[in-house]
Each structure stands twice: as structure tokens, then as C-alpha cells.
Design a protein around this motif. Structure first.
Motif, PDB file in Angstrom:
ATOM      1  N   PHE A   1       7.158   6.662   2.267  1.00 44.61           N
ATOM      2  CA  PHE A   1       8.319   7.552   2.299  1.00 44.61           C
ATOM      3  C   PHE A   1       8.067   8.788   1.440  1.00 44.61           C
ATOM      4  CE2 PHE A   1      12.834   8.184   0.599  1.00 44.61           C
ATOM      5  CZ  PHE A   1      13.190   9.020   1.648  1.00 44.61           C
ATOM      6  N   LEU A   2       7.460   8.587   0.288  1.00 44.19           N
ATOM      7  CA  LEU A   2       7.201   9.697  -0.632  1.00 44.19           C
ATOM      8  C   LEU A   2       6.323  10.763   0.025  1.00 44.19           C
ATOM      9  CD1 LEU A   2       7.463  10.856  -3.496  1.00 44.19           C
ATOM     10  CD2 LEU A   2       5.434   9.553  -4.140  1.00 44.19           C
ATOM     11  N   VAL A   3       5.302  10.320   0.765  1.00 45.06           N
ATOM     12  CA  VAL A   3       4.391  11.262   1.432  1.00 45.06           C
ATOM     13  C   VAL A   3       5.150  12.031   2.513  1.00 45.06           C
ATOM     14  CG1 VAL A   3       2.302  11.446   2.821  1.00 45.06           C
ATOM     15  CG2 VAL A   3       2.371   9.874   0.890  1.00 45.06           C
ATOM     16  N   GLN A   4       6.049  11.338   3.219  1.00 46.36           N
ATOM     17  CA  GLN A   4       6.863  12.017   4.226  1.00 46.36           C
ATOM     18  C   GLN A   4       7.735  13.093   3.581  1.00 46.36           C
ATOM     19  OE1 GLN A   4       8.960   8.794   6.107  1.00 46.36           O
ATOM     20  NE2 GLN A   4       7.039   7.763   6.612  1.00 46.36           N
ATOM     21  N   LEU A   5       8.285  12.766   2.423  1.00 45.98           N
ATOM     22  CA  LEU A   5       9.111  13.750   1.708  1.00 45.98           C
ATOM     23  C   LEU A   5       8.276  14.959   1.290  1.00 45.98           C
ATOM     24  CD1 LEU A   5      11.384  11.588  -0.629  1.00 45.98           C
ATOM     25  CD2 LEU A   5      12.063  12.884   1.381  1.00 45.98           C
TER      26      LEU A   5
ATOM     27  N   VAL B   1       3.884   6.902 -12.961  1.00 43.87           N
ATOM     28  CA  VAL B   1       3.447   6.500 -14.295  1.00 43.87           C
ATOM     29  C   VAL B   1       2.089   7.128 -14.611  1.00 43.87           C
ATOM     30  CG1 VAL B   1       4.801   4.386 -14.398  1.00 43.87           C
ATOM     31  CG2 VAL B   1       2.483   4.291 -13.484  1.00 43.87           C
ATOM     32  N   GLY B   2       1.739   8.148 -13.839  1.00 48.11           N
ATOM     33  CA  GLY B   2       0.578   8.957 -14.192  1.00 48.11           C
ATOM     34  C   GLY B   2      -0.746   8.408 -13.718  1.00 48.11           C
ATOM     35  N   LEU B   3      -0.708   7.507 -12.751  1.00 43.31           N
ATOM     36  CA  LEU B   3      -1.959   6.931 -12.279  1.00 43.31           C
ATOM     37  C   LEU B   3      -2.496   7.776 -11.118  1.00 43.31           C
ATOM     38  CD1 LEU B   3      -3.467   4.357 -13.104  1.00 43.31           C
ATOM     39  CD2 LEU B   3      -2.587   3.329 -11.032  1.00 43.31           C
ATOM     40  N   ALA B   4      -3.766   8.138 -11.199  1.00 42.13           N
ATOM     41  CA  ALA B   4      -4.336   9.012 -10.175  1.00 42.13           C
ATOM     42  C   ALA B   4      -4.729   8.205  -8.949  1.00 42.13           C
ATOM     43  CB  ALA B   4      -5.524   9.779 -10.734  1.00 42.13           C
ATOM     44  N   GLU B   5      -3.721   7.682  -8.271  1.00 47.70           N
ATOM     45  CA  GLU B   5      -4.020   7.022  -7.003  1.00 47.70           C
ATOM     46  C   GLU B   5      -3.972   8.085  -5.905  1.00 47.70           C
ATOM     47  OE1 GLU B   5      -0.714   8.130  -6.626  1.00 47.70           O
ATOM     48  OE2 GLU B   5      -0.884   6.743  -4.915  1.00 47.70           O
ATOM     49  N   LEU B   6      -3.955   7.634  -4.662  1.00 52.55           N
ATOM     50  CA  LEU B   6      -4.092   8.557  -3.537  1.00 52.55           C
ATOM     51  C   LEU B   6      -3.063   9.691  -3.566  1.00 52.55           C
ATOM     52  CD1 LEU B   6      -5.990   8.749  -1.169  1.00 52.55           C
ATOM     53  CD2 LEU B   6      -4.459   7.294   0.145  1.00 52.55           C
ATOM     54  N   THR B   7      -1.784   9.339  -3.694  1.00 58.39           N
ATOM     55  CA  THR B   7      -0.730  10.355  -3.605  1.00 58.39           C
ATOM     56  C   THR B   7      -0.792  11.334  -4.780  1.00 58.39           C
ATOM     57  OG1 THR B   7       0.705   8.860  -2.382  1.00 58.39           O
ATOM     58  CG2 THR B   7       1.762  10.704  -3.479  1.00 58.39           C
ATOM     59  N   ARG B   8      -0.991  10.785  -5.973  1.00 57.07           N
ATOM     60  CA  ARG B   8      -1.056  11.656  -7.141  1.00 57.07           C
ATOM     61  C   ARG B   8      -2.239  12.623  -7.042  1.00 57.07           C
ATOM     62  NH1 ARG B   8       1.790  11.710 -11.818  1.00 57.07           N
ATOM     63  NH2 ARG B   8       0.949  13.229 -13.267  1.00 57.07           N
ATOM     64  N   THR B   9      -3.360  12.116  -6.572  1.00 60.22           N
ATOM     65  CA  THR B   9      -4.547  12.962  -6.418  1.00 60.22           C
ATOM     66  C   THR B   9      -4.282  14.078  -5.410  1.00 60.22           C
ATOM     67  OG1 THR B   9      -5.886  11.024  -6.893  1.00 60.22           O
ATOM     68  CG2 THR B   9      -7.013  12.916  -5.940  1.00 60.22           C
TER      69      THR B   9
ATOM     70  N   ILE C   1       0.852  -1.193   0.000  1.00 59.41           N
ATOM     71  CA  ILE C   1       0.000   0.000   0.000  1.00 59.41           C
ATOM     72  C   ILE C   1       0.888   1.243   0.000  1.00 59.41           C
ATOM     73  CG2 ILE C   1      -1.601   1.350   1.405  1.00 59.41           C
ATOM     74  CD1 ILE C   1      -2.882  -1.329   2.220  1.00 59.41           C
ATOM     75  N   LYS C   2       1.970   1.181   0.789  1.00 62.44           N
ATOM     76  CA  LYS C   2       2.890   2.316   0.804  1.00 62.44           C
ATOM     77  C   LYS C   2       3.609   2.438  -0.542  1.00 62.44           C
ATOM     78  CE  LYS C   2       5.027   1.229   4.702  1.00 62.44           C
ATOM     79  NZ  LYS C   2       6.141   1.456   5.643  1.00 62.44           N
ATOM     80  N   ALA C   3       4.050   1.295  -1.053  1.00 64.66           N
ATOM     81  CA  ALA C   3       4.790   1.328  -2.318  1.00 64.66           C
ATOM     82  C   ALA C   3       3.927   1.842  -3.462  1.00 64.66           C
ATOM     83  CB  ALA C   3       5.322  -0.068  -2.646  1.00 64.66           C
ATOM     84  N   SER C   4       2.610   1.629  -3.343  1.00 60.61           N
ATOM     85  CA  SER C   4       1.744   2.051  -4.440  1.00 60.61           C
ATOM     86  C   SER C   4       1.747   3.569  -4.608  1.00 60.61           C
ATOM     87  CB  SER C   4       0.319   1.535  -4.227  1.00 60.61           C
ATOM     88  OG  SER C   4      -0.293   2.233  -3.176  1.00 60.61           O
ATOM     89  N   SER C   5       2.266   4.301  -3.604  1.00 57.18           N
ATOM     90  CA  SER C   5       2.380   5.754  -3.777  1.00 57.18           C
ATOM     91  C   SER C   5       3.313   6.077  -4.947  1.00 57.18           C
ATOM     92  CB  SER C   5       2.897   6.403  -2.496  1.00 57.18           C
ATOM     93  OG  SER C   5       4.231   6.008  -2.244  1.00 57.18           O
ATOM     94  N   LEU C   6       4.215   5.141  -5.252  1.00 60.03           N
ATOM     95  CA  LEU C   6       5.188   5.401  -6.319  1.00 60.03           C
ATOM     96  C   LEU C   6       4.579   5.249  -7.710  1.00 60.03           C
ATOM     97  CD1 LEU C   6       8.344   3.603  -4.909  1.00 60.03           C
ATOM     98  CD2 LEU C   6       7.776   6.023  -4.832  1.00 60.03           C
TER      99      LEU C   6
END
Lengths: 273, 219, 223
Positions: C67-71, B166-174, B157-162
Motif C-alpha cells: 500500500f505504501l508503494v502505491q501511495l 524505523v530507518g532500515l534501508a530495505e527496498l522501499t526506503r532505498t 513482504i508487503k508489510a516489510s515496506s513499513l
């Protein structure tokens, strides 16, 4: 029940040898087991009796000689150099053998009935309803039908071993191999397992049993085979073998058992006196 | 300091993108599990060549940063004649391949904990290698390694932030998009962190609970 | 796919600069993470209930978030509370904070593995707590926790790739930059993959060497 003894033995070993590295654990073993015969393998620990039994199921790949199950060569293709047979062929030859292990080796994540029916469903492709019927019948035979839905961990060691016997019997083997079936059990649980095995012998099952239970060997075996240092030192009917005096190792081995029994006899007499 | 109305406005969007995060990490876990079982079987195989192959897989997919793997897959798939791969498919592929390597190592411990005799019994009854794997080994290995597998889910789940790269509007990108339009960087990213916590902390608690129960049962 | 090596050789200067930034952020992040982690572990073992609960919360929060969110919080959110950092500084700080909780867990397991009796013995001899940690506990637990430490250090090496997202000019940033200039994405990324594998392999080799060294030192002591 009369059993017609065919000319072909149920199980035949010709010159079987086995090495672990440079350590020769079996030397040139010749043995024939007739249909409905009960053979007990006895001997001191490290004598190779378990290795010999496991070779009869190709759980150990024997190096020299041949093992025939009902006339079919087990494990190896005929001829040299040695080449393993296909798994399908090995399974076909093995399908007439049932094996019971010292440590029961039940699958702990399946119910008792699940253990018994697993191979019926997956290997014999029997419908689950029918497999259930047969499984329950087998459990009935070992007196555990009421435990069908229990899990192995909820059973005593003796009950687990009886389930393991039912699991092997469900596949309708012609030959049953027992590898020290009572050695992992508390003394008070040995009797129930031996009882099931005696019944099986009485029903005419061909059996090879590695055991330390001399009483069982004396009572049930047609032939007792004494192994020492990977060789068959003596063989014969229990009456004959237990009185052979010309083999010092056999005498010593049996004396150990007699001493222990005598000790218990003394204790009992003292207690009643 | 907090502009609550603006933040509340962004919540539905974030909640919707949370689904993409969960979807891709769950798919990664599922497919990664199948890959993990296969790679683990290779690692435990008797043949040295298969063992090497399994080891190489784990070395490569654990050794390369996930971000680099994702970028590589995103640019590589069109090159081998798959030009219309969606970002979601690329993301799930990347997550699954990496998860497979970690799950293989987790399962290896579980597989090795199963007594050899149980497998001998299965072989004697004529069960095929596939049946032994699927019916005897995997169910027990999963039970033994469940806490570690839950931990792997959290990692995914954490890694999916990455996969935002590739342009996917998941949680972090949004959240990035929202912050870029409302300029509430700190607040938006705090809400984003809260979203991850709300999913991962209960998962971590469940994993811890299971682990303690397993330890007690084995003790 | 024909690989043109001049893509790499022509930009060797940029690439080695990127590698240097990767190494710099990695080492600095590891040092910082280990220092904070050790402090947390010591406070967890010897601190009061409130302090322990607070540290537990810190650990759970950091472990639950990417980690990315922390950054992002540190670099883009920092200015909102007056923390204006350069990208590289924010990256190192972020890597240190992220790593610290994992270091703390490893150190705590290490502390817990040392028999209580030894500490009581030290107490009786009038050795202070700090001396006890530094002279008695750390040397012993190092042997036990070294494999986990090495593993964590390689994980942090891989995490430095994420720093490219907040525009730190490390290896991944440089290589993807070359990729987008030349459109040779696959080739440059392949080189990047190999570079990371070499880095990871080297650090785990070094770790194995250290494990053997530390182990040998212990064996010599005990005989």
C-alpha cells in the motif's frame, strides 16, 4: 502355552459410573478380566459399551468407582474428591494397555512403518535402527511388512486396521482394547482383521473387544458381557450366554442377529438351488 | 519520459536492499510461525484462562496497525533496558509479533481439521503433549494451511515496506533515497513496484496452484 | 514509566482533529473501494475475455505491491503525469484503489455463490442484467459476504495509519508528532494503540450487529 493365572486380575472395574451432563451412561459396572482372558462386550448401540471400553483407557474420565490396571488405579488419585493423576503416572499405568479404534486413527502424514515406530522412538527412546527392526517384525506379524513404506491412504481399510494393531502391539502391551475394530470396514475386509485378532488371542493376549461380530465372540471369547442401557445385564461363556432365555433384551438382541443370518442362509440356499 | 541510464544505475542498490526485505520478512515468517503455533495452542487449550490469553494476543496484535506496532517497539525496547537494539532487530520483532497473530488464526483452522481420534491414539501410546504437537499436529496443519501460509508470506513482504519508518534501508526506503537524489519519482517508484511484483506474483501463483491441488485431494 | 495525562488533555483539539481525518479517509476510502470493487466484480462476471484478463492484471498488480508503494506512486509520482493531488485526496484515492481489489474478490465470490438457475429464471422473465444484479443477486449475497466485508473494512481502518507517511495529519501523524515534541513516545503510542483497538472493536461489533440483522431479515423471508 500355559499361562499361570495370578490372583490379581489384569483389569478390574469396581462400581464404575459415567455421566454426560445429566445423562447417566454407565451404572455401577463391576468387571474383572483375568490374564489371557478374552472378553467381548456386546449390546445394542447406545448401550454404553464403547464408553465402558474407553473408560478402561481413561479416554473417558469415569465419574464413579475405580478402574485398576494390573492393580494400579487408572486416571484418578486415590481418595475423594477426585483429582487427576499426573500425566506421567497416567502414561505409566496406561503403558500396559494397547488400544485399537474403530476409525484406525493412523497418522496420515507418516509412512506405515513410521506409524509403528513413532512411539518406540519418542516414548521408549529406542534407537531408530532397532525401532525399525521391531516395527518390521510387528508388521510381519499382521502380514504387512511389504507395505512398510506405503502411506495409510494407499491401504485398504482392513490393511489400515492391521497397521493400527501392529502400532499398538509394538509397545508390548499386556492388555489390548478393541473398540469396534471391524465396524468401519467393508464386509469383505472384516475377515483379515478378525484373523489377526484370533491369532493374538491364541498367543495368550488379554483382550477386551467391543464388537458386533457374534461369530467372533462365540468362537474366541472366554466371556461375553451383554450391556444394555449402561448396565451389565448378563455375562458368561458364549455357550451359556447365547442360550440364556431369562433376559428378554438379550434374546431380542441376539434374535436380530439370528434373523439376519437366517436371511443370508436363505439367500445362499436359493442361489445354489 | 524514462531516463533509462539513471534508472539502470539504481538497480544494483535496489537489488541489494531487496535482500534486507526478504531477510526481514522471512525471519518474521519463521519466528511468527513459532509464535503462531504457541498462540494457537493457547487458543485451543482446555483451560479458559489460556484460551483468553491467546484470544487477547490475537486481538491486540491484529487490531493495532503494524506501523504503530513497529514505532512502539522501536521506542519501547530502549525503555526496558535494551538501548542498543538495531533497527533490523526491532523490525523483525514487530513483523514476527504481528505475523504470529495471523498465523495462529490460520493454523487454528488446520488444527481443528485433524480428527480427534489421531490424538487419542497418540496419547494412548504415551506420546507427550509436545511430541503430539510437533510430530502429529503441526505437520498436518501446515500441509492443510500451506496456501494460506504462502499468502501470509506475501502479506509480510508487503508489510516489510513499513519497516522503512524505523530507518532500515530495505527496498522501499532505498527507493525513497534514490528518488530523493535523482528526482525521478514516478520512474523509481514504478521500478520499486516491479520489484515487489517479481517476488509476489510467482508466490501468489504457487499458492494458487497448491490450493487447487489440496482441494482436489480433499474432494 | 509514569504517564502524564496532561500530555493528552492539553492537546485534545489536535487529537480530535486527527481522529476526524482518520475517520474521514477511512470512510471515504471504504466507499470508493466498495464502488470500484463492485464495478470490477460485475465486469468480471459479465465482461468479455479481454476485459476479464485486463481486470485480472489490475487485481494481481495491486495485490502484489505494498500500500505504501502505491501511495508513493500516486502522491510523489503523480505530478510526473500531471496528477497533482493534495495529500488527503491522494490518500483517499490510494485507499480506494488498494481496497477495490479486495472488495472485488469478495463480491465476485458472492456472485459465484448464487445458483445459475436463478439468473436463467430472471432472463426468461425479461429482467435486465442490471436489474438482476441489483434486485436479485446483491441482496442474497450480502448475507454471505458480510463477515468478509466487515473484516476488510477493519483492515482498511488500520491501513489509514500508513497515510501518516505521506504527511496526512491523521491520528498516527498527530500522536507521533506529540511524541517527538515531548519525547514521551511510549506513552503517546500506547494511547494510539488503545485508540485503534477501540475503533477496530467498535467496527467489528457493528459488523456482528449487521450480520444478525441481515440474517434475521432472511430468516423471516424464508419462513
Amino acid at each position: 502355552m500355559t499361562v499361570t493365572k495370578t490372583h490379581r486380575p489384569a483389569l478390574a472395574l469396581r462400581g464404575v459410573g459415567k455421566r454426560f451432563g445429566s445423562n447417566q451412561v454407565l451404572h455401577n459396572i463391576d468387571l474383572e478380566v483375568q490374564s489371557s482372558e478374552v472378553v467381548c462386550l456386546i449390546g445394542p448401540s447406545g448401550s454404553g459399551k464403547s464408553t465402558l471400553l474407553r473408560s478402561m483407557a481413561f479416554l473417558e474420565e469415569y465419574d464413579d468407582g475405580e478402574v485398576f490396571i494390573e492393580g494400579q488405579l487408572l486416571g484418578w488419585e486415590p481418595g475423594l474428591p477426585r483429582k487427576r493423576t499426573s500425566r506421567a503416572h497416567l502414561n505409566k499405568v496406561r503403558s500396559t494397555i494397547g488400544m485399537v479404534f474403530q476409525q484406525f486413527n493412523l497418522w496420515p502424514h507418516m509412512s506405515v512403518l513410521g506409524n509403528v515406530t513413532e512411539a518406540l522412538i519418542r516414548v521408549r527412546r529406542i534407537a531408530s535402527g532397532e525401532a525399525r527392526q521391531r516395527g518390521l517384525a510387528m508388521l510381519e506379524k499382521v502380514g504387512l511388512a511389504h507395505k512398510a513404506d506405503a502411506y495409510p491412504a494407499q491401504l485398504s481399510g482392513g490393511q489400515q486396521q492391521r497397521v493400527a494393531i501392529a502400532r499398538a502391539l509394538a509397545m508390548e502391551p499386556h492388555i489390548m482394547l478393541f473398540d469396534e475394530p471391524t465396524s468401519a470396514l467393508d464386509p469383505e475386509l472384516v475377515g483379515e482383521v478378525l484373523h489377526v485378532m484370533k491369532q493374538l488371542a491364541a498367543d495368550g493376549m488379554t483382550m477386551v473387544v467391543v464388537t458386533h461380530e457374534m461369530g467372533f465372540a462365540a468362537q474366541v471369547a472366554d466371556t461375553v458381557v451383554f450391556l444394555d442401557q449402561g448396565q451389565i445385564v448378563a455375562r458368561g461363556s458364549p455357550q451359556k450366554l447365547f442360550h440364556m432365555t431369562q433376559h428378554p433384551r438379550l434374546q431380542q438382541f441376539l434374535q436380530n442377529y439370528l434373523d439376519r443370518n437366517a436371511f443370508w442362509q436363505d439367500m445362499k440356499e436359493e442361489a445354489t438351488a | 519520459m524514462f531516463d533509462w541510464p539513471t534508472l539502470v544505475e539504481s538497480l544494483p542498490l535496489l537489488a541489494k536492499s531487496l535482500l534486507v526485505t526478504l531477510e526481514s520478512s522471512l525471519a518474521g515468517l519463521g519466528i511468527g510461525f513459532v509464535i503462531g503455533v504457541l498462540v494457537c495452542s493457547l487458543r485451543l487449550s482446555l483451560h479458559p484462562l489460556w484460551r483468553r490469553l491467546g484470544g487477547a494476543y490475537i486481538f491486540v496484535f491484529r487490531g493495532i496497525p503494524l506501523l504503530v506496532q513497529l514505532l512502539f517497539i522501536y521506542y519501547f525496547l530502549p525503555r526496558i533496558g535494551l538501548p542498543n537494539v538495531s533497527p533490523l532487530a526491532a523490525a523483525i520483532t514487530g513483523l514476527s509479533l504481528a505475523a504470529g497473530a495471523y498465523i495462529a488464526e490460520i493454523l487454528r483452522g488446520g488444527f481443528l481439521a485433524i480428527p480427534e481420534g489421531q490424538l487419542e491414539a497418540a496419547h494412548m501410546l504415551g506420546l507427550s503433549p509436545l511430541d503430539v504437537l510437533v510430530r502429529i499436529q503441526v505437520p498436518q496443519a501446515v500441509r492443510l494451511t500451506l496456501p494460506a501460509l504462502i499468502n501470509e508470506m506475501i502479506l509480510l513482504i508487503k508489510a516489510s515496506s513499513l519497516i522503512s519508518v524505523v530507518g532500515l534501508a530495505e527496498l522501499t526506503r532505498t527507493a525513497q533515497n534514490i528518488a530523493a537524489s535523482n528526482y525521478l519519482f514516478l520512474q523509481t517508484y514504478l521500478v520499486l513496484a516491479l520489484f515487489y511484483c517479481l517476488i509476489n506474483i510467482p508466490l501468489a501463483c504457487a499458492g494458487g496452484l497448491l490450493e487447487r491441488r489440496l482441494k482436489r485431494r480433499l474432494a | 514509566m509514569i504517564f502524564d495525562p496532561t500530555l493528552i488533555t492539553e492537546r485534545l483539539g489536535d487529537i480530535s482533529n486527527g481522529l476526524l481525518v482518520t475517520l474521514e479517509t477511512w470512510f471515504a476510502g471504504v466507499a470508493m473501494g466498495a464502488a470500484i470493487g463492485l464495478l470490477i466484480a460485475v465486469l468480471q462476471v459479465f465482461g468479455g475475455a479481454w476485459l476479464r484478463a485486463l481486470l485480472r492484471l489490475y487485481i494481481e498488480l495491486i495485490r502484489a505491491t505494498p500500500f505504501l508503494v502505491q501511495l508513493f506512486l500516486l502522491y510523489y509520482g503523480g505530478p510526473s503525469f500531471g496528477l497533482e493531488l493534495e495529500a488527503t485526496t491522494a490518500g483517499i484515492l490510494g485507499l480506494g484503489i488498494y481496497g477495490s481489489v479486495y472488495f472485488a474478490e469478495i463480491f465476485r465470490t458472492g456472485f459465484e455463490s448464487i445458483p445459475k438457475g436463478q439468473l436463467e429464471a430472471a432472463d426468461c422473465l425479461g429482467i435486465t442484467r442490471l436489474q438482476c444484479i441489483w434486485r436479485i443477486q446483491l441482496p442474497q449475497m450480502l448475507v454471505l459476504i458480510l463477515p468478509a466485508l466487515v473484516n476488510l473494512v477493519t483492515i482498511l481502518c488500520k491501513e489509514t495509519a500508513v497515510l501518516s507517511i505521506i504527511t496526512i495529519p491523521e491520528l498516527t501523524m498527530v500522536m507521533t508528532g506529540i511524541g517527538s515534541e515531548t519525547f514521551a513516545f511510549v506513552e503517546t503510542l500506547l494511547v494510539l494503540c488503545v485508540a485503534y483497538l477501540v475503533l477496530i472493536e467498535l467496527s467489528s461489533r457493528l459488523g456482528l450487529f449487521l450480520e444478525r440483522r441481515v440474517g434475521r431479515f432472511l430468516q423471516r423471508q424464508s419462513t
